[in-house]
Design a protein around this motif. Structure first.
Motif, short mmCIF file in Angstrom:
data_model
loop_
_atom_site.label_atom_id
_atom_site.label_comp_id
_atom_site.label_asym_id
_atom_site.label_seq_id
_atom_site.Cartn_x
_atom_site.Cartn_y
_atom_site.Cartn_z
N PRO A 100 66.95 -61.29 -51.64
CA PRO A 100 65.89 -61.65 -52.59
C PRO A 100 64.84 -62.54 -51.93
O PRO A 100 65.18 -63.36 -51.07
CB PRO A 100 66.65 -62.40 -53.69
CG PRO A 100 67.88 -62.91 -53.02
CD PRO A 100 68.25 -61.89 -51.99
N PRO A 101 63.57 -62.40 -52.32
CA PRO A 101 62.53 -63.22 -51.67
C PRO A 101 62.57 -64.68 -52.09
O PRO A 101 62.13 -65.55 -51.33
CB PRO A 101 61.23 -62.55 -52.14
CG PRO A 101 61.59 -61.85 -53.42
CD PRO A 101 63.02 -61.43 -53.27
N GLU A 102 63.07 -64.98 -53.28
CA GLU A 102 63.05 -66.36 -53.77
C GLU A 102 64.37 -67.07 -53.51
O GLU A 102 65.45 -66.48 -53.66
CB GLU A 102 62.75 -66.38 -55.28
CG GLU A 102 61.35 -65.94 -55.63
CD GLU A 102 61.05 -66.18 -57.10
OE1 GLU A 102 61.98 -66.53 -57.85
OE2 GLU A 102 59.88 -66.00 -57.49
N ALA A 103 64.28 -68.33 -53.16
CA ALA A 103 65.47 -69.16 -52.98
C ALA A 103 66.02 -69.59 -54.33
O ALA A 103 65.29 -69.59 -55.33
CB ALA A 103 65.12 -70.40 -52.15
N PRO A 104 67.28 -69.96 -54.40
CA PRO A 104 67.82 -70.48 -55.66
C PRO A 104 67.37 -71.91 -55.90
O PRO A 104 66.94 -72.60 -54.97
CB PRO A 104 69.34 -70.41 -55.43
CG PRO A 104 69.48 -70.59 -53.95
CD PRO A 104 68.28 -69.92 -53.33
N GLU A 105 67.46 -72.34 -57.15
CA GLU A 105 67.17 -73.74 -57.45
C GLU A 105 68.30 -74.62 -56.94
O GLU A 105 69.46 -74.22 -56.92
CB GLU A 105 66.99 -73.92 -58.96
CG GLU A 105 65.81 -73.17 -59.53
CD GLU A 105 65.74 -73.26 -61.03
OE1 GLU A 105 66.69 -73.83 -61.62
OE2 GLU A 105 64.77 -72.76 -61.61
N LEU A 106 67.94 -75.82 -56.56
CA LEU A 106 68.92 -76.74 -55.97
C LEU A 106 70.05 -77.05 -56.95
O LEU A 106 71.23 -77.06 -56.58
CB LEU A 106 68.22 -78.02 -55.55
CG LEU A 106 69.06 -79.05 -54.78
CD1 LEU A 106 69.57 -78.45 -53.48
CD2 LEU A 106 68.23 -80.29 -54.48
N LEU A 107 69.70 -77.29 -58.21
CA LEU A 107 70.73 -77.59 -59.21
C LEU A 107 71.64 -76.39 -59.45
O LEU A 107 72.85 -76.53 -59.67
CB LEU A 107 70.08 -78.01 -60.53
CG LEU A 107 69.36 -79.36 -60.52
CD1 LEU A 107 68.70 -79.62 -61.88
CD2 LEU A 107 70.33 -80.49 -60.19
N GLN A 108 71.06 -75.20 -59.39
CA GLN A 108 71.86 -73.98 -59.56
C GLN A 108 72.85 -73.82 -58.41
O GLN A 108 74.01 -73.44 -58.62
CB GLN A 108 70.96 -72.76 -59.64
CG GLN A 108 71.70 -71.45 -59.89
CD GLN A 108 70.80 -70.25 -59.75
OE1 GLN A 108 70.15 -70.06 -58.71
NE2 GLN A 108 70.72 -69.43 -60.80
#
Length: 275
Positions: free
Chosen positions: A120-128
């Protein structure tokens, strides 16, 4: 009206926090995606697993070598008079390499053939990421607890599959993966199912594997330092190296690999501090 304004304000803060977490990991993820061909290859999981595991083990191997000549180091060693010999270290390392080449790589190859989705092009959120890593550890802890209890309580299961891991009564880092093929695949299955159930981002999967490998190596290292993980987690929720060493020496306690709540609930918790 005031409450509505505060609610919108809190929601905006939460959105900013999540966006910051996303932006924090995006450069790292963009950098990793430049190596997508390598990460997506069937060789990557095997190389990643071996290098991470051996990389975490090597510092403890060095400590075991120098420990007899450094008295200050012996105070942190659970069994000060024990140091693994070359005859113990080499079979453990050899078995790990053998398992990865003969068993893990073919399974990785099958998975690569069956499903090759682009990153996927987007990174995950830090909290996730933090939430998913904690949930994966908790799920793995519960699954392995049940597996572990069964393989100690059922004599045939213990003799056939789990006894191999207990051949080294005083544990050391490279003995972490000194396990049977069945145990290897069981733990690997738990890992795979958990990240699929939670739909973890590929970056989260990598971070979880690094954390999981580190915690397992630390638990078998034989060293209880002031900065060890169990000293950083409050209220005794995390067992740690002395906790797991009690399992290796007494067999009938401390079955959970990391946390203490399952052993506490079912009455199999044995305090290493009481010892």
């Amino acid at each position: 009206m005031h409450n509505l304004t505060m609610s919108r304000h809190n929601g905006s803060e939460l959105h900013i926090l999540c966006s910051s977490g996303h932006l924090f990991l995006q450069p790292l993820w963009d950098r990793l995606r430049t190596w997508e061909a390598l990460i997506q290859s069937p060789f990557f999981p095997v190389v990643f697993s071996i290098t991470t595991y051996v990389g975490f083990c090597l510092p403890f191997v060095v400590l075991d070598i120098i420990c007899p000549w450094v008295p200050a180091l012996r105070r942190y060693k659970i069994h000060p008079d024990f140091s693994p010999s070359v005859r113990q270290l080499l079979p453990c390392l050899g078995l790990t390499l053998y398992h990865h080449v003969v068993f893990i790589f073919p399974m990785t190859l099958l998975h690569w053939v069956a499903s090759r989705a682009p990153l996927p092009p987007e990174a995950p959120e830090l909290l996730q990421v933090a939430r998913h890593v904690v949930f994966c550890l908790l799920l793995f802890d519960a699954e392995f607890f049940v597996w572990h209890v069964l393989h100690h309580k059922v004599p045939w299961l213990y003799r056939s599959f789990h006894k191999m891991h207990h051949q080294n009564s005083s544990s050391f880092a490279l003995a972490t993966q000194y396990v049977s093929v069945w145990e290897l695949f069981s733990l690997g299955f738990f890992d795979m199912v958990n990240v699929l159930l939670l739909r973890c981002h590929p970056l989260t999967v990598l971070i979880f594997h690094v954390v999981n490998i580190w915690l397992s190596v630390e638990d078998h290292s034989g060293y209880d330092f002031p900065w060890s993980t169990h000293r950083l987690v409050p209220f005794g929720w995390y067992g740690g190296v002395a906790h797991h060493d009690m399992h290796h020496s007494q067999f009938n306690c401390n079955f959970a690999p990391y946390f203490t709540h399952w052993d506490r609930i079912l009455g199999t918790l044995q305090s290493a501090h009481a010892k």
